[in-house]
Design a protein around this motif. Structure first.
Motif, mmCIF file in Angstrom:
data_model
loop_
_atom_site.group_PDB
_atom_site.id
_atom_site.type_symbol
_atom_site.label_atom_id
_atom_site.label_comp_id
_atom_site.label_asym_id
_atom_site.label_seq_id
_atom_site.Cartn_x
_atom_site.Cartn_y
_atom_site.Cartn_z
ATOM 1 N N GLU A 60 -9.981 -0.657 5.446
ATOM 2 C CA GLU A 60 -9.740 -2.090 5.690
ATOM 3 C C GLU A 60 -8.706 -2.283 6.794
ATOM 4 O O GLU A 60 -8.866 -3.119 7.681
ATOM 5 N N GLN A 108 -9.987 3.681 -3.935
ATOM 6 C CA GLN A 108 -9.104 2.581 -3.524
ATOM 7 C C GLN A 108 -8.299 2.935 -2.270
ATOM 8 O O GLN A 108 -8.116 2.110 -1.377
ATOM 9 N N ARG A 147 -8.638 0.986 1.246
ATOM 10 C CA ARG A 147 -7.536 0.248 1.891
ATOM 11 C C ARG A 147 -7.288 0.768 3.314
ATOM 12 O O ARG A 147 -7.058 -0.018 4.232
ATOM 13 N N PHE A 159 0.837 -1.205 0.000
ATOM 14 C CA PHE A 159 0.000 0.000 0.000
ATOM 15 C C PHE A 159 0.873 1.257 0.000
ATOM 16 O O PHE A 159 0.581 2.230 -0.697
#
Ligand SMILES: NC(=O)c1ccc[n+]([C@@H]2O[C@H](COP(=O)([O-])OP(=O)(O)OC[C@H]3O[C@@H](n4cnc5c(N)ncnc54)[C@H](O)[C@@H]3O)[C@@H](O)[C@H]2O)c1
Ligand SMILES: [Zn+2]
Length: 365
Positions: free
Chosen positions: A225, A218, A222, A197
């Motif tokens: 998450e 995105q 992320r 990432f």
């Protein structure tokens, strides 16, 4: 549109992420079974920009609502503001089936969340974050609260939202300085949790700064998450969650000694992350090239990694006064290579002082 689930058993909830999802708040609230009247909490400025879209979506889903407003700024994240909202809620006849929707940045979200956590011993709560910091950090995880004259976030609760609706389009109106400040927390997730990432952010920085909707979705996904994974392991901040404090040890000290006036939160923690990386380097847990990559990414994002000037002793005393310090031990989160953070209380005082001194004089260790 993307979805991230925060897995907390009975308190699990979804984060819905994407452009234009503000128009779906009403139907999403129905989907999660919220049925009562709504109290929207916002500021006049944010409501002016996004209130109409929210109101329309609630009307389409047949909700009745009232709106309550607070003034803009951290200085209004207080019990007094919450108390004013209690009055409003009671006057509007809101009961235990009602729920709160916060529309705004972290200040509004924390205040509205505390209201929801305490009104009638707790009513449901929906977050509609509108700053990058709120989208990737404060709206997820259930920490809500207000400031006390003696310190920030001293009054609070754990109260998970029932739903988070992260409309990345709201970032279009955000001041660039606030966007960049939020990016510091985004970069933090890469450093402490996910090397790939970190590389993705590095490779898509221009698109992020240009607010490319696909890339932003995105990125926010992320971050959510990662935060969801950490919070699921440690909902009540007893161990694992501490890793989220990377950059915050020196960052907080910097915010404190400047009276929260010179730096936005992300700007302060960017400096804190860079200096913690330097400490990690000195301890042999981080390669010099990795430390360089961290500094470069922060700087390319528009974040300074060194303060213009500071008093080493003052910042060191502030470190020792932090509420997280116990028996004189300053706790740091350090990167163990990019992609993994670890917590330690074992950084020698002399090393902390050295790194602070070097930062001040611009030399290298
Ligand atoms: N609960 C948590 O887990 C958690 C985590 C991190 C930070 N926080 C808290 O979050 C707060 C900081 O949040 P923040 O950085 O979002 O600041 P903020 O809420 O003060 O918002 C920053 C500024 O941007 C404006 N704004 C918000 N959305 C906008 C938009 N879409 N367009 C234009 N202007 C907009 C606001 O009015 C404000 O002036 C702090 O109080 C901090 O303690 C909480
Ligand atoms: Zn932070």
């Amino acid at each position: 549109v993307e979805r991230v689930n925060v897995d907390l058993g009975q308190r699990s909830y979804d984060i819905v992420i994407g452009p234009r999802c503000l128009t779906q708040v009403g139907s999403l609230c129905r989907e999660v079974g919220l049925s009562g009247d709504v109290l929207i909490i916002s500021t006049p400025r944010i409501f002016e920009l996004y209130g109409e879209a929210l109101e329309n979506s609630l009307r389409e889903a047949d909700y009745s609502y009232v709106a309550g407003f607070m003034d803009d700024g951290e200085e209004h994240k207080t019990l007094e503001t919450v108390s004013h909202f209690y009055d409003l809620a009671i006057k509007a006849g809101l009961d235990r089936s009602s729920f709160v929707i916060s529309l705004g940045g972290g200040v509004v979200g924390d205040t509205a969340g505390f209201l929801a956590a305490t009104y009638m011993r707790g009513i449901p709560f929906v977050q509609v974050p509108t700053t990058l910091l709120a989208l990737v950090d404060s709206s997820v995880g259930g920490k809500v609260g207000v400031d006390h004259p003696k310190g920030k976030n001293l009054i609070g609760a754990f109260h998970q939202p029932s739903l988070v609706v992260a409309d990345i389009d709201t970032l279009k109106s955000l001041e660039p300085r606030h966007l960049v400040s939020g990016l510091a927390e985004v970069i933090k997730y890469g450093i402490i949790w996910d090397k790939e990432f970190f590389r993705y952010i590095d490779g898509h920085l221009e698109a992020i700064l240009a607010l490319d909707p696909k890339v932003l979705t995105q990125i926010v996904k992320r971050c959510c998450e990662i935060k969801a994974e950490i919070v699921a392991q440690d909902e009540f901040d007893e161990n694992v969650r501490e890793v989220l404090n990377y950059g915050h040890t020196i960052g907080h000290a910097l915010e404190t000694i400047t009276g929260y006036k010179s730096y936005l939160h992300g700007e302060a923690i960017a400096i804190g992350m860079s200096l913690a990386a330097q400490i990690s380097c000195a301890l042999g847990s981080l390669e010099a090239e990795e430390k360089e990559a961290i500094d470069q990414l922060l700087q390319r994002a528009g974040l300074a990694v060194r303060p213009p000037n500071w008093d080493v002793q003052e910042i060191f005393s502030s470190l020792l006064r932090d509420k997280k310090v116990r028996r004189g031990v300053v706790r740091f989160v350090l990167p163990q290579g990019i992609g993994k953070g670890y917590v330690t209380g074992d950084v020698p005082r002399e090393l902390i002082l050295d790194v602070l001194r070097q930062a001040l004089t611009g030399g290298t260790l």
